[in-house]
Design an enzyme around this catalytic site. Structure first.
Site, mmCIF file in Angstrom:
data_model
loop_
_atom_site.group_PDB
_atom_site.id
_atom_site.type_symbol
_atom_site.label_atom_id
_atom_site.label_comp_id
_atom_site.label_asym_id
_atom_site.label_seq_id
_atom_site.Cartn_x
_atom_site.Cartn_y
_atom_site.Cartn_z
ATOM 1 N N GLU A 102 0.077 -31.648 5.533
ATOM 2 C CA GLU A 102 -0.935 -30.593 5.750
ATOM 3 C C GLU A 102 -1.100 -30.429 7.170
ATOM 4 O O GLU A 102 -0.873 -31.552 8.107
ATOM 5 C CB GLU A 102 -2.103 -30.972 4.783
ATOM 6 C CG GLU A 102 -3.316 -29.744 4.981
ATOM 7 C CD GLU A 102 -2.906 -28.402 4.842
ATOM 8 O OE1 GLU A 102 -1.837 -27.720 5.204
ATOM 9 O OE2 GLU A 102 -3.551 -28.137 3.570
ATOM 10 N N ASP A 103 -1.361 -29.211 7.679
ATOM 11 C CA ASP A 103 -1.839 -29.257 9.047
ATOM 12 C C ASP A 103 -3.289 -29.500 9.353
ATOM 13 O O ASP A 103 -3.336 -30.105 10.495
ATOM 14 C CB ASP A 103 -1.746 -27.571 9.315
ATOM 15 C CG ASP A 103 -2.210 -26.484 8.450
ATOM 16 O OD1 ASP A 103 -3.004 -27.076 7.504
ATOM 17 O OD2 ASP A 103 -2.261 -25.329 8.726
ATOM 18 N N ASP A 106 -9.968 -29.878 6.011
ATOM 19 C CA ASP A 106 -11.421 -29.304 6.436
ATOM 20 C C ASP A 106 -12.371 -29.769 5.294
ATOM 21 O O ASP A 106 -12.786 -30.851 5.077
ATOM 22 C CB ASP A 106 -11.374 -27.762 6.641
ATOM 23 C CG ASP A 106 -12.469 -27.112 7.373
ATOM 24 O OD1 ASP A 106 -13.609 -27.265 6.886
ATOM 25 O OD2 ASP A 106 -12.119 -26.413 8.225
ATOM 26 N N PHE A 155 -13.122 -23.780 15.689
ATOM 27 C CA PHE A 155 -12.078 -23.098 14.937
ATOM 28 C C PHE A 155 -10.819 -23.195 15.502
ATOM 29 O O PHE A 155 -10.825 -22.597 16.934
ATOM 30 C CB PHE A 155 -12.750 -21.577 14.852
ATOM 31 C CG PHE A 155 -11.804 -20.741 13.660
ATOM 32 C CD1 PHE A 155 -11.998 -20.730 12.616
ATOM 33 C CD2 PHE A 155 -10.541 -19.907 14.112
ATOM 34 C CE1 PHE A 155 -11.086 -20.067 11.641
ATOM 35 C CE2 PHE A 155 -9.650 -19.341 13.498
ATOM 36 C CZ PHE A 155 -9.919 -19.389 12.070
ATOM 37 N N ARG A 168 0.259 -19.200 15.178
ATOM 38 C CA ARG A 168 0.766 -20.251 14.725
ATOM 39 C C ARG A 168 1.866 -20.884 15.934
ATOM 40 O O ARG A 168 2.335 -21.822 15.674
ATOM 41 C CB ARG A 168 1.665 -19.602 13.364
ATOM 42 C CG ARG A 168 0.844 -19.460 12.397
ATOM 43 C CD ARG A 168 1.847 -19.321 10.836
ATOM 44 N NE ARG A 168 1.017 -18.773 9.842
ATOM 45 C CZ ARG A 168 0.376 -19.329 8.876
ATOM 46 N NH1 ARG A 168 0.146 -20.669 9.091
ATOM 47 N NH2 ARG A 168 -0.248 -18.893 8.125
#
Length: 193
Positions: A102-103, A106, A155, A168
């Site tokens: 996963e990137d 959160d 963010f 991206r």
């Protein structure tokens, strides 16, 4: 050539060099721990694609690669935890060692759903590898087995992470200026995993 994406960047949080160093370290550690075993590496689309591509190039063990894509619903900045699988795995994972890539983690709501879904398919083992972890936002008890960087509640975009499908392709992780997403009426990409 000017890059209009750079106008929206408040600060670079992790440089390309920092990221590549950590990815090499993670690839070596995973290779040591899975030495002599075949590993199924599953990337969560779209955000994990760049991280996973670099990660597997730093592994020295046999791997099988697969992808899953999920969508979560809820308010603009928060997942409801209701998840829909948009693209399922191409191969069965029963009896296999699985690494879910996963990137960013959160809230953990979407990832918790995905983990339960994959566990039901009876893999031999299931571990999580993430580039970024934001534990201050966690709503469920999920801890990555392999983590690149713990980051503050900002963010972030770049290196696979997006806002509205943009940014991206930045080679680093950066904090997005609030005015770049302040007037958002839709979702904020998948920052609520």
């Amino acid at each position: 050539l000017s890059n209009p994406l750079l106008d929206d960047i408040e600060q670079v949080l992790l440089t390309e060099e920092q990221i590549q160093g950590k990815v090499k370290e993670l690839g070596a550690r995973i290779s040591r721990e899975y030495n002599g075993k075949e590993l199924v590496v599953i990337g969560i689309l779209k955000g994990a694609l760049i991280f996973m591509s670099d990660l597997i190039r730093n592994m020295t063990i046999p791997i099988v690669m697969d992808f899953v894509a999920v969508s979560s619903y809820g308010a603009a900045t928060k997942s409801s935890g209701a998840v829909r699988i948009l693209k399922d795995l191409d191969w069965p994972i029963e009896g296999k060692h699985v690494l879910l890539v996963e990137d960013i983690i959160d809230t953990g709501l979407t990832l918790a759903y995905l983990i339960e879904n994959l566990k039901a398919r009876r893999p031999l083992s299931l571990k999580i590898c993430t580039l970024l972890d934001k534990p201050s936002r966690r709503e469920v008890d999920i801890r990555p087995d392999y983590n690149g960087f713990e980051i503050p509640d900002r963010f972030v975009v770049g290196y696979g992470l997006d806002y509205n499908e943009k940014y991206r392709n930045l080679p680093y992780v950066a904090v997005l200026k609030p005015e770049a997403y302040a007037n958002c009426s839709g979702g904020l990409g998948k920052k609520t995993v």
